[in-house]
Every structure is written in C-alpha cells, then in structure tokens.
Design a protein around this motif. Sequence first.
Motif, PDB file in Angstrom:
ATOM      1  N   ARG A 166       8.940  10.063  -3.849  1.00  0.00           N
ATOM      2  CA  ARG A 166       8.664  10.623  -2.518  1.00  0.00           C
ATOM      3  C   ARG A 166       7.164  10.776  -2.292  1.00  0.00           C
ATOM      4  N   GLN A 167       6.443   9.728  -2.628  1.00  0.00           N
ATOM      5  CA  GLN A 167       4.994   9.718  -2.473  1.00  0.00           C
ATOM      6  C   GLN A 167       4.575   8.553  -1.596  1.00  0.00           C
ATOM      7  N   LEU A 168       3.458   8.728  -0.906  1.00  0.00           N
ATOM      8  CA  LEU A 168       2.920   7.648  -0.096  1.00  0.00           C
ATOM      9  C   LEU A 168       2.218   6.624  -0.976  1.00  0.00           C
ATOM     10  N   LEU A 169       2.561   5.380  -0.784  1.00  0.00           N
ATOM     11  CA  LEU A 169       1.922   4.303  -1.530  1.00  0.00           C
ATOM     12  C   LEU A 169       0.419   4.297  -1.280  1.00  0.00           C
ATOM     13  N   MET A 170       0.019   4.518  -0.026  1.00  0.00           N
ATOM     14  CA  MET A 170      -1.393   4.448   0.341  1.00  0.00           C
ATOM     15  C   MET A 170      -2.221   5.555  -0.305  1.00  0.00           C
ATOM     16  N   VAL A 171      -1.571   6.627  -0.709  1.00  0.00           N
ATOM     17  CA  VAL A 171      -2.273   7.751  -1.328  1.00  0.00           C
ATOM     18  C   VAL A 171      -2.330   7.608  -2.841  1.00  0.00           C
ATOM     19  N   ASN A 172      -1.224   7.176  -3.445  1.00  0.00           N
ATOM     20  CA  ASN A 172      -1.111   7.196  -4.898  1.00  0.00           C
ATOM     21  C   ASN A 172      -1.520   5.903  -5.579  1.00  0.00           C
TER      22      ASN A 172
ATOM     23  N   HIS B 147       6.852  -9.951  24.333  1.00  0.00           N
ATOM     24  CA  HIS B 147       6.548 -10.250  22.939  1.00  0.00           C
ATOM     25  C   HIS B 147       6.924  -9.055  22.072  1.00  0.00           C
ATOM     26  N   VAL B 148       7.142  -9.302  20.804  1.00  0.00           N
ATOM     27  CA  VAL B 148       7.247  -8.256  19.793  1.00  0.00           C
ATOM     28  C   VAL B 148       6.471  -8.730  18.570  1.00  0.00           C
ATOM     29  N   ARG B 149       6.049  -7.783  17.770  1.00  0.00           N
ATOM     30  CA  ARG B 149       5.313  -8.102  16.553  1.00  0.00           C
ATOM     31  C   ARG B 149       6.230  -7.982  15.348  1.00  0.00           C
ATOM     32  N   MET B 150       6.054  -8.906  14.397  1.00  0.00           N
ATOM     33  CA  MET B 150       6.938  -8.993  13.235  1.00  0.00           C
ATOM     34  C   MET B 150       6.187  -8.669  11.945  1.00  0.00           C
ATOM     35  N   VAL B 151       6.801  -7.853  11.116  1.00  0.00           N
ATOM     36  CA  VAL B 151       6.343  -7.618   9.755  1.00  0.00           C
ATOM     37  C   VAL B 151       7.488  -7.978   8.825  1.00  0.00           C
ATOM     38  N   ILE B 152       7.231  -8.844   7.875  1.00  0.00           N
ATOM     39  CA  ILE B 152       8.255  -9.233   6.911  1.00  0.00           C
ATOM     40  C   ILE B 152       7.961  -8.496   5.605  1.00  0.00           C
ATOM     41  N   ASN B 153       8.891  -7.662   5.212  1.00  0.00           N
ATOM     42  CA  ASN B 153       8.746  -6.824   4.023  1.00  0.00           C
ATOM     43  C   ASN B 153       9.417  -7.508   2.823  1.00  0.00           C
ATOM     44  N   GLN B 154       8.914  -7.197   1.633  1.00  0.00           N
ATOM     45  CA  GLN B 154       9.506  -7.667   0.371  1.00  0.00           C
ATOM     46  C   GLN B 154       9.480  -9.198   0.247  1.00  0.00           C
ATOM     47  N   THR B 155       8.364  -9.786   0.648  1.00  0.00           N
ATOM     48  CA  THR B 155       8.249 -11.244   0.522  1.00  0.00           C
ATOM     49  C   THR B 155       7.949 -11.633  -0.925  1.00  0.00           C
ATOM     50  N   ALA B 156       8.385 -12.838  -1.291  1.00  0.00           N
ATOM     51  CA  ALA B 156       8.202 -13.316  -2.667  1.00  0.00           C
ATOM     52  C   ALA B 156       6.911 -14.099  -2.837  1.00  0.00           C
ATOM     53  N   ARG B 157       6.490 -14.801  -1.772  1.00  0.00           N
ATOM     54  CA  ARG B 157       5.313 -15.667  -1.872  1.00  0.00           C
ATOM     55  C   ARG B 157       4.458 -15.535  -0.617  1.00  0.00           C
ATOM     56  N   PRO B 158       3.149 -15.731  -0.745  1.00  0.00           N
ATOM     57  CA  PRO B 158       2.286 -15.740   0.437  1.00  0.00           C
ATOM     58  C   PRO B 158       2.742 -16.808   1.424  1.00  0.00           C
TER      59      PRO B 158
ATOM     60  N   SER C 115       5.509  -1.083  -7.350  1.00  0.00           N
ATOM     61  CA  SER C 115       4.873   0.188  -6.987  1.00  0.00           C
ATOM     62  C   SER C 115       5.560   0.837  -5.790  1.00  0.00           C
ATOM     63  N   VAL C 116       6.158   0.014  -4.924  1.00  0.00           N
ATOM     64  CA  VAL C 116       6.840   0.558  -3.742  1.00  0.00           C
ATOM     65  C   VAL C 116       8.046   1.379  -4.169  1.00  0.00           C
ATOM     66  N   ARG C 117       8.884   0.814  -5.011  1.00  0.00           N
ATOM     67  CA  ARG C 117      10.061   1.547  -5.466  1.00  0.00           C
ATOM     68  C   ARG C 117       9.670   2.829  -6.202  1.00  0.00           C
ATOM     69  N   GLU C 118       8.630   2.755  -7.017  1.00  0.00           N
ATOM     70  CA  GLU C 118       8.183   3.944  -7.743  1.00  0.00           C
ATOM     71  C   GLU C 118       7.728   5.027  -6.775  1.00  0.00           C
ATOM     72  N   ALA C 119       6.985   4.634  -5.729  1.00  0.00           N
ATOM     73  CA  ALA C 119       6.516   5.612  -4.749  1.00  0.00           C
ATOM     74  C   ALA C 119       7.676   6.218  -3.972  1.00  0.00           C
ATOM     75  N   VAL C 120       8.632   5.379  -3.587  1.00  0.00           N
ATOM     76  CA  VAL C 120       9.792   5.877  -2.836  1.00  0.00           C
ATOM     77  C   VAL C 120      10.594   6.856  -3.680  1.00  0.00           C
ATOM     78  N   MET C 121      10.826   6.518  -4.934  1.00  0.00           N
ATOM     79  CA  MET C 121      11.610   7.398  -5.809  1.00  0.00           C
ATOM     80  C   MET C 121      10.893   8.726  -6.049  1.00  0.00           C
TER      81      MET C 121
ATOM     82  N   VAL D  38      15.564  -1.855   5.315  1.00  0.00           N
ATOM     83  CA  VAL D  38      14.555  -2.914   5.176  1.00  0.00           C
ATOM     84  C   VAL D  38      13.152  -2.349   4.946  1.00  0.00           C
ATOM     85  N   GLY D  39      13.023  -1.015   4.873  1.00  0.00           N
ATOM     86  CA  GLY D  39      11.722  -0.413   4.629  1.00  0.00           C
ATOM     87  C   GLY D  39      10.990   0.022   5.880  1.00  0.00           C
ATOM     88  N   LYS D  40      11.724   0.236   6.947  1.00  0.00           N
ATOM     89  CA  LYS D  40      11.091   0.586   8.230  1.00  0.00           C
ATOM     90  C   LYS D  40      10.333   1.916   8.150  1.00  0.00           C
TER      91      LYS D  40
END
Length: 277
Positions: free
Chosen positions: A239-245, A181-192, A231-237, A28-30
């Motif tokens: 092996r680069q950090l999205l936040m850097v590139n 409590h726990v905090r939730m992040v939903i990854n790969q969402t389609a709409r705001p 851009s996420v898939r490109e960075a993963v493939m 899920v992108g953890k």
Amino acid sequence: MSNILNSPIASSVLGAKVLAVTSGKGGVGKTFVSANLAAALAKRGRRVLVLDADLGLANLDVVLNLHPKITLHDVFTGKATLDEAIVKAPGGFSVLLAGSGMVEYSRLTPEVRDEFLQVIRSLVPRFDVLLLDTGAGISDVVLFAVSLASEVLVVATPEPTSLTDAYAAIKVLATQQKRQHVRMVINQTARPGDGRAITTQLQQVLDRFVTNGTGRSIRLIHVGDIPADTSVREAVMRRQLLMVNTPGCPAALAVSELARKLDETVISPAESSGART
C-alpha cells in the motif's frame, strides 16, 4: 442524462484541467495509474487532487493506505464540508475519497448527479489538475463521471479481454458523448513499443466500425506504456506509492514520462488557471 461536455466544468480554462482516468475492464491498474500519476504531476509543481469517482466500490484509500474518517458520502449527505473531506496523500497531492459498498451510489439518480456535479464545480477553481479515478465499464455512474472531464485517459493491458472491454468503452464515449479523441495508456507491457502497436490496432478497428456523429472515427492518442515491473506488485501489496518508494524503477520512470507528456500537452493550455506552486 443530459450531455454536459460543453459545461463550464469540462471546457473551463479558469480552473483545473479535469482528466478522467477510466477503463473498460477492472483490474488493469487504473487506480494505480491515477495515484502515481498524481504524485508525478505534483512533483512537477502542479496542484493535484484525485477524486475517487468509483462511488460504489471505492479503493483509492486502500492503494494509498489512508483511513479517512470523512468521505465523499459525508459531503453528499451534509454531514461534513468539502474542506473537511479533502486529505493530503503521500506524494504531495490531495485526495477526496469515496466510501466503499455504498449501494445508493451504484446507480445515477438525479440526487447523486447533482451532488457530484456541485462537488466538482467547487473543486475546479482550487487546483491545476483534477484526476477522476472512475469505476470500470460503462455504467451510468462511470459515464457521468467521464462526461465531466475535458480529457479522458483510458488504461488497458495487452490482454485480449482488457482490449475488448476498452474498445466497448471507447465506442460508447464516441457514440454517446461525441468524444473526438481519448488518450491511451497501456499498462504491464512486455516490450518497448507494444503499447503503440496495440493502440494502432485498436484504432484500425474503430476506424472500421465506430463514428462519433461527425462522420469520422474517434482518434486514439497513445501517451505511454508502463512496463511490467515487479516493483509495482510490491508497492501495491505494501500500500505504498511507487513514485515515492521506488522512483527509479522502470514503471515509475514510465509514469514520470506520462506525467511530462500530459503536463506539456494537456495541462499547459490551462496555465492561466493559476501559477504553479
């Protein structure tokens, strides 16, 4: 296994805020979230270390394109010191990597528990934030790693299987660890707004069927969505950090916003742990 949620590690304001990044389902992108969140927090001036707490199936090194000669396994076995195992990652944060395929760490033995606990105790005074990139699911090793954290960030996607497994994991955190409590992040969402709606729906199910021993259901705190982004898939493939590139892409901007929220609501109360760098 004894519950150590009230241990000095989990509750200390004298050291790092310990945040477990976990999920009910793999894929899920953890680890992507852990690594890029670390980079975003480092950019905000925080001293951050990501510990690969998936002791049996570690892959943080792959995401960061690192080739460590020394891993957490070497620290556990006394072949190397903790300082020797900590390396700098792209993005300005530190990492402590685990070896992959270590069968002996696939279950929680007293030795693994004690070694892991000692490592965390040693790291807490040295950083502002410790991110524990745990394995997926509800194995003993995963739950032990999560129990060391003062805060839990559950990563899920909108897929039904991901949400079903997230529900199962949160249920265990409520019933076994008595999480409030726990905090939730939903990854790969389609709409705001998708992530908030999903979190609300999941909360309604928890309200009906799960309590944490206090007579109340565990509270889900929606802290952000990360939109589906090529851009996420490109960075993963690569092996680069999205936040850097590609720091200006939609997913990177969402991670930056997630870092801001966590910095202001979770990490700032631990400000006495040390000044920003």
